[in-house]
Design a protein around this motif. Structure first.
Motif, PDB file in Angstrom:
ATOM      1  N   PRO A  28     -49.040  86.104   9.119  1.00  0.00           N
ATOM      2  CA  PRO A  28     -47.874  86.747   8.492  1.00  0.00           C
ATOM      3  C   PRO A  28     -48.189  87.149   7.053  1.00  0.00           C
ATOM      4  O   PRO A  28     -48.832  86.400   6.309  1.00  0.00           O
ATOM      5  CB  PRO A  28     -46.796  85.661   8.540  1.00  0.00           C
ATOM      6  N   VAL A  29     -47.765  88.340   6.680  1.00  0.00           N
ATOM      7  CA  VAL A  29     -48.029  88.864   5.344  1.00  0.00           C
ATOM      8  C   VAL A  29     -46.718  89.022   4.583  1.00  0.00           C
ATOM      9  O   VAL A  29     -45.649  89.161   5.180  1.00  0.00           O
ATOM     10  CB  VAL A  29     -48.757  90.225   5.417  1.00  0.00           C
ATOM     11  N   PRO A  30     -46.759  88.993   3.237  1.00  0.00           N
ATOM     12  CA  PRO A  30     -45.558  89.287   2.463  1.00  0.00           C
ATOM     13  C   PRO A  30     -45.152  90.741   2.669  1.00  0.00           C
ATOM     14  O   PRO A  30     -45.988  91.600   2.944  1.00  0.00           O
ATOM     15  CB  PRO A  30     -45.982  89.013   1.019  1.00  0.00           C
ATOM     16  N   GLN A  87     -32.973  94.218   6.124  1.00  0.00           N
ATOM     17  CA  GLN A  87     -32.499  93.418   7.254  1.00  0.00           C
ATOM     18  C   GLN A  87     -33.316  93.705   8.508  1.00  0.00           C
ATOM     19  O   GLN A  87     -33.652  92.796   9.274  1.00  0.00           O
ATOM     20  CB  GLN A  87     -31.010  93.693   7.492  1.00  0.00           C
ATOM     21  N   TRP A  88     -33.679  94.979   8.723  1.00  0.00           N
ATOM     22  CA  TRP A  88     -34.524  95.326   9.869  1.00  0.00           C
ATOM     23  C   TRP A  88     -35.868  94.630   9.772  1.00  0.00           C
ATOM     24  O   TRP A  88     -36.375  94.098  10.759  1.00  0.00           O
ATOM     25  CB  TRP A  88     -34.711  96.850   9.939  1.00  0.00           C
ATOM     26  N   HIS A  92     -37.150  91.762  12.537  1.00  0.00           N
ATOM     27  CA  HIS A  92     -38.325  92.056  13.359  1.00  0.00           C
ATOM     28  C   HIS A  92     -39.589  91.422  12.787  1.00  0.00           C
ATOM     29  O   HIS A  92     -40.706  91.838  13.114  1.00  0.00           O
ATOM     30  CB  HIS A  92     -38.508  93.567  13.497  1.00  0.00           C
ATOM     31  N   ALA A  93     -39.408  90.402  11.958  1.00  0.00           N
ATOM     32  CA  ALA A  93     -40.540  89.803  11.257  1.00  0.00           C
ATOM     33  C   ALA A  93     -41.611  89.288  12.211  1.00  0.00           C
ATOM     34  O   ALA A  93     -42.809  89.461  11.965  1.00  0.00           O
ATOM     35  CB  ALA A  93     -40.055  88.680  10.345  1.00  0.00           C
ATOM     36  N   ALA A 100     -40.891  86.650   6.571  1.00  0.00           N
ATOM     37  CA  ALA A 100     -39.523  87.089   6.279  1.00  0.00           C
ATOM     38  C   ALA A 100     -38.946  86.442   5.031  1.00  0.00           C
ATOM     39  O   ALA A 100     -37.944  86.926   4.491  1.00  0.00           O
ATOM     40  CB  ALA A 100     -38.626  86.803   7.477  1.00  0.00           C
ATOM     41  N   SER A 101     -39.566  85.378   4.557  1.00  0.00           N
ATOM     42  CA  SER A 101     -39.044  84.694   3.376  1.00  0.00           C
ATOM     43  C   SER A 101     -39.476  85.366   2.080  1.00  0.00           C
ATOM     44  O   SER A 101     -39.000  85.000   1.005  1.00  0.00           O
ATOM     45  CB  SER A 101     -39.510  83.237   3.365  1.00  0.00           C
TER      46      SER A 101
END
Length: 197
Positions: A28-30, A87-88, A92-93, A100-101
């Motif tokens: 996961p990436v920022p 929000q999208w 869909h994270a 998503a954080s």
């Protein structure tokens, strides 16, 4: 690349799209929400494609978006568009490989204004959306106090009123009026050749 990805809900008055790009890999990436300039009324996200690619190479998942234009759509329409795009991203994270954080906002000129407004709103604002909160802001050439623009056409057509008739609206749409202790880290830059802002 995931190009022309719709991010607005089915009930939206205008369907909007963005281009998603992220570095190769499974971790996961920022995230980075990217918003183009154009006086809230023109230009396109194509202006930011090269920047989106650079940020992706630097390790970010970038959503380079389009938004509704003034004068057909006035404030807060464009702010709502940015919030829906964020929000999208969060919704869909998992499939995007996004953390998503941590989503930052990057905007230039009027895009910088919109990113600043989204990022600086506090929970007591009527337009605040907790799930659209940004964790950092990068603002290029951004008009942050619309009360300083007493003439011209761009700000009045964006706000749908003149400063004489709608001063409260100018205050509400100015990011500087929302500054508070819990604001995200913000980097502001400006070019010496920009005589407008």
């Amino acid at each position: 690349w995931l190009r022309n990805q719709s991010y607005t809900p089915a009930s939206a008055t205008q369907a909007l799209q963005g281009d998603w790009v992220r570095p190769v890999g499974s971790e996961p990436v920022p995230g980075l929400l990217m918003v183009h300039g154009g006086g809230w009324s023109r230009r396109s996200r194509d202006d930011m494609t090269a920047s989106a690619e650079r940020f992706a190479k630097a390790g970010f998942g970038v959503f380079n978006i389009s938004h509704r234009f003034a004068p057909a759509f006035t404030y807060p329409s464009q702010l709502i568009d940015l919030q829906q795009a964020t929000q999208w991203m969060r919704n869909h994270a998992a499939e995007l490989g996004l953390d998503a954080s941590w989503i930052a906002g990057y905007g230039y000129s009027s895009g910088g204004h919109l990113v600043a407004l989204q990022g600086l709103l506090s929970a007591d604002s009527p337009h605040y959306q907790a799930d659209a909160r940004l964790q950092a802001l990068v603002l290029g050439g951004a008009p942050t106090d619309l009360r300083r623009f007493r003439g011209g056409t761009l700000v009045p057509q964006f706000l749908g009123t003149t400063i004489d008739r709608g001063f409260a609206r100018y205050v509400e749409a100015s990011p500087v009026t929302h500054l508070s202790a819990d604001d995200p880290p913000t980097f502001v830059y400006h070019g010496g050749l920009d005589a407008l802002v």
